[in-house]
Design a protein around this motif. Sequence first.
Motif, PDB file in Angstrom:
ATOM      1  N   ASN A  98     -28.717  24.169 -26.423  1.00 44.02           N
ATOM      2  CA  ASN A  98     -29.857  23.788 -26.402  1.00 44.02           C
ATOM      3  C   ASN A  98     -30.219  22.382 -26.796  1.00 44.02           C
ATOM      4  N   ASP A  99     -29.007  21.793 -27.318  1.00 43.30           N
ATOM      5  CA  ASP A  99     -29.210  20.403 -27.707  1.00 43.30           C
ATOM      6  C   ASP A  99     -29.565  19.611 -26.589  1.00 43.30           C
ATOM      7  N   GLN A 100     -30.278  18.415 -26.756  1.00 44.76           N
ATOM      8  CA  GLN A 100     -30.599  17.550 -25.677  1.00 44.76           C
ATOM      9  C   GLN A 100     -29.736  16.281 -26.140  1.00 44.76           C
ATOM     10  N   LEU A 101     -28.662  16.275 -24.959  1.00 48.91           N
ATOM     11  CA  LEU A 101     -27.879  15.132 -25.286  1.00 48.91           C
ATOM     12  C   LEU A 101     -28.294  13.776 -24.226  1.00 48.91           C
ATOM     13  N   ILE A 102     -28.040  12.758 -24.973  1.00 53.72           N
ATOM     14  CA  ILE A 102     -28.578  11.576 -24.406  1.00 53.72           C
ATOM     15  C   ILE A 102     -27.612  10.610 -24.260  1.00 53.72           C
ATOM     16  N   ALA A 103     -26.992  10.063 -23.145  1.00 48.72           N
ATOM     17  CA  ALA A 103     -25.709   9.461 -22.883  1.00 48.72           C
ATOM     18  C   ALA A 103     -26.241   7.797 -22.662  1.00 48.72           C
ATOM     19  N   SER A 104     -26.338   6.859 -23.337  1.00 50.22           N
ATOM     20  CA  SER A 104     -26.955   5.313 -23.055  1.00 50.22           C
ATOM     21  C   SER A 104     -25.860   4.660 -22.917  1.00 50.22           C
ATOM     22  N   CYS A 105     -25.556   4.053 -21.679  1.00 48.22           N
ATOM     23  CA  CYS A 105     -24.395   3.360 -21.319  1.00 48.22           C
ATOM     24  C   CYS A 105     -25.205   1.761 -21.177  1.00 48.22           C
ATOM     25  N   ILE A 106     -24.119   1.007 -21.448  1.00 44.06           N
ATOM     26  CA  ILE A 106     -24.588  -0.669 -21.547  1.00 44.06           C
ATOM     27  C   ILE A 106     -23.139  -1.670 -21.099  1.00 44.06           C
ATOM     28  N   GLU A 107     -23.409  -2.514 -20.220  1.00 40.17           N
ATOM     29  CA  GLU A 107     -22.238  -3.254 -19.831  1.00 40.17           C
ATOM     30  C   GLU A 107     -21.753  -4.036 -20.973  1.00 40.17           C
ATOM     31  N   VAL A 108     -20.444  -4.075 -20.920  1.00 45.55           N
ATOM     32  CA  VAL A 108     -19.768  -4.992 -22.266  1.00 45.55           C
ATOM     33  C   VAL A 108     -19.597  -6.272 -21.664  1.00 45.55           C
ATOM     34  N   SER A 109     -18.933  -6.156 -20.439  1.00 47.05           N
ATOM     35  CA  SER A 109     -18.327  -7.163 -19.695  1.00 47.05           C
ATOM     36  C   SER A 109     -18.177  -6.903 -18.327  1.00 47.05           C
ATOM     37  N   LYS A 110     -18.431  -7.982 -17.222  1.00 46.33           N
ATOM     38  CA  LYS A 110     -18.308  -7.966 -15.807  1.00 46.33           C
ATOM     39  C   LYS A 110     -17.845  -9.071 -15.381  1.00 46.33           C
ATOM     40  N   ARG A 111     -16.695  -9.085 -14.726  1.00 45.67           N
ATOM     41  CA  ARG A 111     -16.059 -10.178 -14.257  1.00 45.67           C
ATOM     42  C   ARG A 111     -15.256  -9.964 -13.039  1.00 45.67           C
ATOM     43  N   GLY A 112     -15.614 -10.682 -12.022  1.00 47.62           N
ATOM     44  CA  GLY A 112     -14.964 -10.464 -10.650  1.00 47.62           C
ATOM     45  C   GLY A 112     -15.092  -9.036 -10.197  1.00 47.62           C
ATOM     46  N   ARG A 113     -14.214  -8.244 -10.002  1.00 48.02           N
ATOM     47  CA  ARG A 113     -14.074  -6.895  -9.705  1.00 48.02           C
ATOM     48  C   ARG A 113     -13.904  -5.990 -10.726  1.00 48.02           C
ATOM     49  N   THR A 114     -13.995  -6.372 -12.107  1.00 52.12           N
ATOM     50  CA  THR A 114     -13.690  -5.563 -13.207  1.00 52.12           C
ATOM     51  C   THR A 114     -14.914  -5.380 -14.090  1.00 52.12           C
ATOM     52  N   GLY A 115     -15.028  -4.338 -14.737  1.00 50.49           N
ATOM     53  CA  GLY A 115     -16.198  -4.350 -16.039  1.00 50.49           C
ATOM     54  C   GLY A 115     -15.797  -3.337 -17.036  1.00 50.49           C
ATOM     55  N   VAL A 116     -16.250  -3.680 -18.192  1.00 50.65           N
ATOM     56  CA  VAL A 116     -15.967  -2.652 -19.128  1.00 50.65           C
ATOM     57  C   VAL A 116     -17.409  -2.292 -19.546  1.00 50.65           C
ATOM     58  N   TYR A 117     -17.567  -1.088 -19.671  1.00 52.61           N
ATOM     59  CA  TYR A 117     -18.873  -0.216 -20.392  1.00 52.61           C
ATOM     60  C   TYR A 117     -18.734   0.557 -21.360  1.00 52.61           C
ATOM     61  N   ASP A 118     -19.719   0.752 -22.351  1.00 54.52           N
ATOM     62  CA  ASP A 118     -19.780   1.564 -23.540  1.00 54.52           C
ATOM     63  C   ASP A 118     -20.953   2.603 -23.260  1.00 54.52           C
ATOM     64  N   THR A 119     -20.771   3.680 -23.703  1.00 57.71           N
ATOM     65  CA  THR A 119     -21.435   4.552 -23.625  1.00 57.71           C
ATOM     66  C   THR A 119     -21.542   5.400 -24.989  1.00 57.71           C
ATOM     67  N   GLU A 120     -22.647   5.773 -25.658  1.00 63.80           N
ATOM     68  CA  GLU A 120     -22.919   6.364 -26.776  1.00 63.80           C
ATOM     69  C   GLU A 120     -23.783   7.849 -26.448  1.00 63.80           C
ATOM     70  N   VAL A 121     -23.290   8.819 -26.762  1.00 63.66           N
ATOM     71  CA  VAL A 121     -23.898  10.046 -26.578  1.00 63.66           C
ATOM     72  C   VAL A 121     -24.437  10.723 -27.795  1.00 63.66           C
TER      73      VAL A 121
END
Length: 158
Positions: A98-121
């Motif tokens: 019954n926990d309500q989990l929330i995943a918030s994702c944000i872009e850290v870096s996006k260059r050309g075809r590659t990206g890095v994203y961090d998500t906190e749950v």
Amino acid sequence: MSGTPSTPQQTADRVGAGMLRNDRATRTLGMAVLAMAPGAATLSMRVREDMLNGHDTCHGGFIATLADSAFAFACNSYDELTVASSFGIDFIAPARQNDQLIASCIEVSKRGRTGVYDTEVTNQRGERIAVFRGRSHTMKGQPAVSAHDAASAGGAIP
């Protein structure tokens, strides 16, 4: 859509709605898209009894799937087909039924075809459950959602 160009936020909203319509795994697990923005997404999921492991805590695979879905929505928010190339997750605390989990994702870096994203749950009390880092690969020139999918979704996240 009319002949006027979309704002980045309108694009993110349209992509979020189209992706949710097509993402059977996200919908089957009862996830909801709480917010979309260029390079960011927030999704939620309630921990059901059938998601519990033998220790009566949420199986880590479900937590990873929630984080991965938030990552997918965030990195596709520009309407360029983007896939995961890798991810890693660290579990900080258990999630319970019954926990309500929330995943918030944000872009850290996006260059050309590659990206890095961090998500906190986090859970409904704001306690950190897991941290996730995803790496993406963009297929340049291919839309994340087809014009038909976006139109069928009505351009807004349900």
